[in-house]
Design a protein around this motif. Structure first.
Motif, PDB file in Angstrom:
ATOM      1  N   ASN A  41       0.887  -1.177   0.000  1.00 21.13           N
ATOM      2  CA  ASN A  41       0.000   0.000   0.000  1.00 21.13           C
ATOM      3  C   ASN A  41       0.918   1.218   0.000  1.00 21.13           C
ATOM      4  O   ASN A  41       1.735   1.357   0.922  1.00 21.13           O
ATOM      5  CB  ASN A  41      -0.890   0.026   1.258  1.00 21.13           C
ATOM      6  CG  ASN A  41      -2.177  -0.740   1.094  1.00 21.13           C
ATOM      7  OD1 ASN A  41      -3.128  -0.531   1.845  1.00 21.13           O
ATOM      8  ND2 ASN A  41      -2.234  -1.628   0.136  1.00 21.13           N
ATOM      9  N   ALA A  42       0.813   2.066  -1.012  1.00 20.07           N
ATOM     10  CA  ALA A  42       1.720   3.218  -1.053  1.00 20.07           C
ATOM     11  C   ALA A  42       0.988   4.462  -1.531  1.00 20.07           C
ATOM     12  O   ALA A  42       0.130   4.387  -2.410  1.00 20.07           O
ATOM     13  CB  ALA A  42       2.901   2.931  -1.975  1.00 20.07           C
ATOM     14  N   ASP A  43       1.311   5.594  -0.910  1.00 18.33           N
ATOM     15  CA  ASP A  43       0.811   6.907  -1.339  1.00 18.33           C
ATOM     16  C   ASP A  43       2.028   7.772  -1.625  1.00 18.33           C
ATOM     17  O   ASP A  43       2.821   8.033  -0.736  1.00 18.33           O
ATOM     18  CB  ASP A  43      -0.036   7.569  -0.239  1.00 18.33           C
ATOM     19  CG  ASP A  43      -1.350   6.859  -0.019  1.00 18.33           C
ATOM     20  OD1 ASP A  43      -1.925   7.004   1.081  1.00 18.33           O
ATOM     21  OD2 ASP A  43      -1.806   6.157  -0.937  1.00 18.33           O
ATOM     22  N   THR A  45       3.482  11.398  -3.440  1.00 20.26           N
ATOM     23  CA  THR A  45       3.140  12.686  -4.064  1.00 20.26           C
ATOM     24  C   THR A  45       4.418  13.380  -4.514  1.00 20.26           C
ATOM     25  O   THR A  45       5.444  13.318  -3.842  1.00 20.26           O
ATOM     26  CB  THR A  45       2.372  13.614  -3.096  1.00 20.26           C
ATOM     27  OG1 THR A  45       3.155  13.781  -1.914  1.00 20.26           O
ATOM     28  CG2 THR A  45       1.012  13.054  -2.752  1.00 20.26           C
ATOM     29  N   GLY A  55       0.181  12.656  -7.985  1.00 16.81           N
ATOM     30  CA  GLY A  55      -0.085  11.794  -6.833  1.00 16.81           C
ATOM     31  C   GLY A  55      -0.239  10.368  -7.315  1.00 16.81           C
ATOM     32  O   GLY A  55      -0.895  10.109  -8.317  1.00 16.81           O
ATOM     33  N   ILE A  56       0.390   9.446  -6.619  1.00 22.52           N
ATOM     34  CA  ILE A  56       0.301   8.031  -7.015  1.00 22.52           C
ATOM     35  C   ILE A  56      -0.173   7.233  -5.817  1.00 22.52           C
ATOM     36  O   ILE A  56       0.386   7.324  -4.731  1.00 22.52           O
ATOM     37  CB  ILE A  56       1.684   7.486  -7.467  1.00 22.52           C
ATOM     38  CG1 ILE A  56       2.214   8.294  -8.650  1.00 22.52           C
ATOM     39  CG2 ILE A  56       1.578   6.009  -7.845  1.00 22.52           C
ATOM     40  CD1 ILE A  56       3.660   7.978  -9.004  1.00 22.52           C
ATOM     41  N   LYS A  57      -1.242   6.451  -6.038  1.00 24.39           N
ATOM     42  CA  LYS A  57      -1.727   5.535  -4.985  1.00 24.39           C
ATOM     43  C   LYS A  57      -1.510   4.117  -5.505  1.00 24.39           C
ATOM     44  O   LYS A  57      -1.968   3.793  -6.595  1.00 24.39           O
ATOM     45  CB  LYS A  57      -3.221   5.747  -4.742  1.00 24.39           C
ATOM     46  CG  LYS A  57      -3.558   6.816  -3.733  1.00 24.39           C
ATOM     47  CD  LYS A  57      -5.033   6.767  -3.402  1.00 24.39           C
ATOM     48  CE  LYS A  57      -5.415   7.433  -2.178  1.00 24.39           C
ATOM     49  NZ  LYS A  57      -5.396   8.595  -1.628  1.00 24.39           N
ATOM     50  N   ILE A  58      -0.836   3.317  -4.693  1.00 23.14           N
ATOM     51  CA  ILE A  58      -0.588   1.926  -5.110  1.00 23.14           C
ATOM     52  C   ILE A  58      -1.276   0.984  -4.136  1.00 23.14           C
ATOM     53  O   ILE A  58      -1.094   1.088  -2.924  1.00 23.14           O
ATOM     54  CB  ILE A  58       0.930   1.619  -5.155  1.00 23.14           C
ATOM     55  CG1 ILE A  58       1.614   2.527  -6.173  1.00 23.14           C
ATOM     56  CG2 ILE A  58       1.179   0.148  -5.512  1.00 23.14           C
ATOM     57  CD1 ILE A  58       3.127   2.443  -6.160  1.00 23.14           C
ATOM     58  N   ARG A  59      -2.091   0.084  -4.687  1.00 25.74           N
ATOM     59  CA  ARG A  59      -2.704  -0.976  -3.858  1.00 25.74           C
ATOM     60  C   ARG A  59      -2.391  -2.279  -4.585  1.00 25.74           C
ATOM     61  O   ARG A  59      -3.072  -2.629  -5.546  1.00 25.74           O
ATOM     62  CB  ARG A  59      -4.225  -0.795  -3.741  1.00 25.74           C
ATOM     63  CG  ARG A  59      -4.646   0.556  -3.178  1.00 25.74           C
ATOM     64  CD  ARG A  59      -4.434   0.634  -1.694  1.00 25.74           C
ATOM     65  NE  ARG A  59      -4.829   1.929  -1.131  1.00 25.74           N
ATOM     66  CZ  ARG A  59      -3.994   2.951  -0.919  1.00 25.74           C
ATOM     67  NH1 ARG A  59      -2.712   2.867  -1.250  1.00 25.74           N
ATOM     68  NH2 ARG A  59      -4.449   4.076  -0.396  1.00 25.74           N
TER      69      ARG A  59
ATOM     70  N   ARG B  22       4.649   7.264   1.453  1.00 26.79           N
ATOM     71  CA  ARG B  22       4.277   6.453   2.632  1.00 26.79           C
ATOM     72  C   ARG B  22       3.961   5.070   2.087  1.00 26.79           C
ATOM     73  O   ARG B  22       3.003   4.918   1.347  1.00 26.79           O
ATOM     74  CB  ARG B  22       3.059   7.045   3.336  1.00 26.79           C
ATOM     75  CG  ARG B  22       3.360   8.358   4.000  1.00 26.79           C
ATOM     76  CD  ARG B  22       2.197   8.856   4.830  1.00 26.79           C
ATOM     77  NE  ARG B  22       2.503  10.175   5.353  1.00 26.79           N
ATOM     78  CZ  ARG B  22       2.322  11.312   4.691  1.00 26.79           C
ATOM     79  NH1 ARG B  22       1.786  11.286   3.478  1.00 26.79           N
ATOM     80  NH2 ARG B  22       2.659  12.469   5.234  1.00 26.79           N
ATOM     81  N   LYS B  37      -5.518  -2.167   2.349  1.00 26.56           N
ATOM     82  CA  LYS B  37      -6.447  -2.406   1.243  1.00 26.56           C
ATOM     83  C   LYS B  37      -5.832  -3.357   0.224  1.00 26.56           C
ATOM     84  O   LYS B  37      -4.640  -3.317  -0.055  1.00 26.56           O
ATOM     85  CB  LYS B  37      -6.781  -1.079   0.555  1.00 26.56           C
ATOM     86  CG  LYS B  37      -7.718  -0.239   1.377  1.00 26.56           C
ATOM     87  CD  LYS B  37      -8.254   0.932   0.599  1.00 26.56           C
ATOM     88  CE  LYS B  37      -9.235   1.677   1.482  1.00 26.56           C
ATOM     89  NZ  LYS B  37      -9.524   3.001   0.971  1.00 26.56           N
TER      90      LYS B  37
END
Lengths: 138, 86
Positions: A41-43, A45, A55-59, B22, B37
């Motif tokens: 899980n990564a956020d 910016t 912005g990158i959101k990784i799931r 993060r 998640k």
């Protein structure tokens, strides 16, 4: 071989003594990680001069094919999940404590390892009960 | 494993580039315990999830069994917490 202890209880008091050597190298570590599954899980910016640009959101989840099938991860569209290999992957397998081979869990627990013959405590008790039942009948 | 990183590039006191990250990495089991998640489309009715919740590890051999099985003794190694020590 140093025995594991748990207070006064020793491994030698129980029915099995592991004899195989574990693969402790990189391949073994990767194999273990993929077998257990890895979740990321990564956020992230990125900003330039204080202005947020990207912005990158990784799931993500990484796992072996077997683990991915057992935990219901999605595969690319078009993947045929009705082949024999998928059905095989859904059968729960356990590693034999003696020889390390992966075997159908029910067979390993209730009968014996088909590779080395190792028997669980449950299988040994069931065998003893059968033998004593036969003796009583005679 | 958790990574919390912040990288800033300044030139002559001016903030040029900033990257904040993060990141958390964990096993499937830990991820369900701490509420991470999973990717969209993950089927939570798959058999692996049921085993994750219902099975416990024997403290001697490390093999997993249901709580019901463990009450009568570990079906793998025979350990039983009710056994009297010799």
């Amino acid at each position: 071989m140093e025995l594991q202890t748990k207070g006064e209880l020793k491994m030698e008091d129980y029915t099995f003594k592991p004899e195989r050597t574990e693969d402790t190298g990189l391949a073994g570590a990767i194999d273990k990680i993929l077998d257990k599954g890895l979740v990321i899980n990564a956020d992230i910016t990125i900003d330039v001069s204080g202005v947020e640009l990207l912005g990158i959101k990784i799931r993500a989840a990484l796992a072996s094919f077997e683990t991915a099938a057992r935990y219901g991860l999605e595969f690319p569209s078009g993947t045929n999940i009705n082949t024999a290999a998928w059905k095989e992957a859904m059968i729960q397998k356990e590693e034999c404590p003696q020889c390390g081979k992966k075997v159908d869990r029910e067979e390993l627990l209730n009968i014996a390892c088909p590779w080395c013959g190792w028997q669980s405590a449950k299988a040994k008790k069931a065998k003893e009960r059968k033998v004593s039942a036969k003796v009583e009948v005679h | 494993m958790a990574v919390d990183a912040s990288v800033r590039v300044n030139l002559v006191g001016a903030d040029l580039l900033g990257i904040n990250a993060r990141i958390i990495l964990s096993s499937f089991k830990t991820a369900t315990e701490i509420g991470l998640k999973f990717p969209e489309g993950t089927d939570f009715d798959a058999p692996g999830w049921r085993d994750l919740i219902t099975k416990q590890q024997c403290p001697i051999c490390g093999m997993k069994s249901t709580r019901e099985d463990l009450k009568e003794g570990c079906p793998w190694c025979g350990w039983n917490y009710r056994q009297k020590e010799n």
